[in-house]
Motif scaffolding. Structure first.
Motif: not given
Length: 143
Positions: A27-31
């Motif tokens: 997953e893309a890292p969360a902001s």
């Protein structure tokens, strides 16, 4: 010889498949805004479950008192009055909890949607002494 080459091809395919699925699953890292909103959602759910626990304890207290008083009652009229009082108090307790948790949930949904998080209201069955009611914590679907 054919068996060895078939086994080598099969083994290579399995390794390639295992390596590719882990790459696609990342997953893309969360902001930071999303992470903050996720923490807020967890806080809201913790508060909801805290309110549920308080109401459950109160419902068991009401039920225990009702059973005790009904056992002591001498006539049917007294038992009917106790039953009606217990019903009214329990319905009010659950209704108040439902309104409070729905308000908390609605505020949580608004905060989550502002941060770009998709949530849904998940109705969960909760046991209250002699009955079950549905209460609505949040569930994160995605961001």
């Amino acid at each position: 010889m054919l068996k060895k080459s078939m086994m080598a091809v099969l083994f290579s395919l399995v390794l390639a498949f295992m390596a590719s699925t882990s790459a696609f699953a990342a997953e893309a890292p969360a902001s930071p805004d999303v992470e903050k909103a996720l923490v807020e959602i967890e806080k809201t759910n913790a508060q909801i479950y805290d309110e549920i626990e308080k109401a459950q304890e109160k419902s068991y207290e009401l039920y225990d008192k009702y059973v005790e008083d009904a056992a002591k009652a001498k006539d049917e009229k007294k038992v009917e009055g106790l039953t009606q009082k217990f019903e009214e108090e329990t319905v009010k307790l659950i209704s108040d909890l439902d309104h409070k948790t729905q308000d908390m949930t609605q505020k949580g949904v608004e905060k989550a949607s502002k941060a770009g998080i998709e949530v849904e209201i998940e109705w969960v069955p909760v046991q209250f002494a002699d009955r079950v009611a549905l209460i609505d914590p949040l569930r994160v679907v995605g961001w």
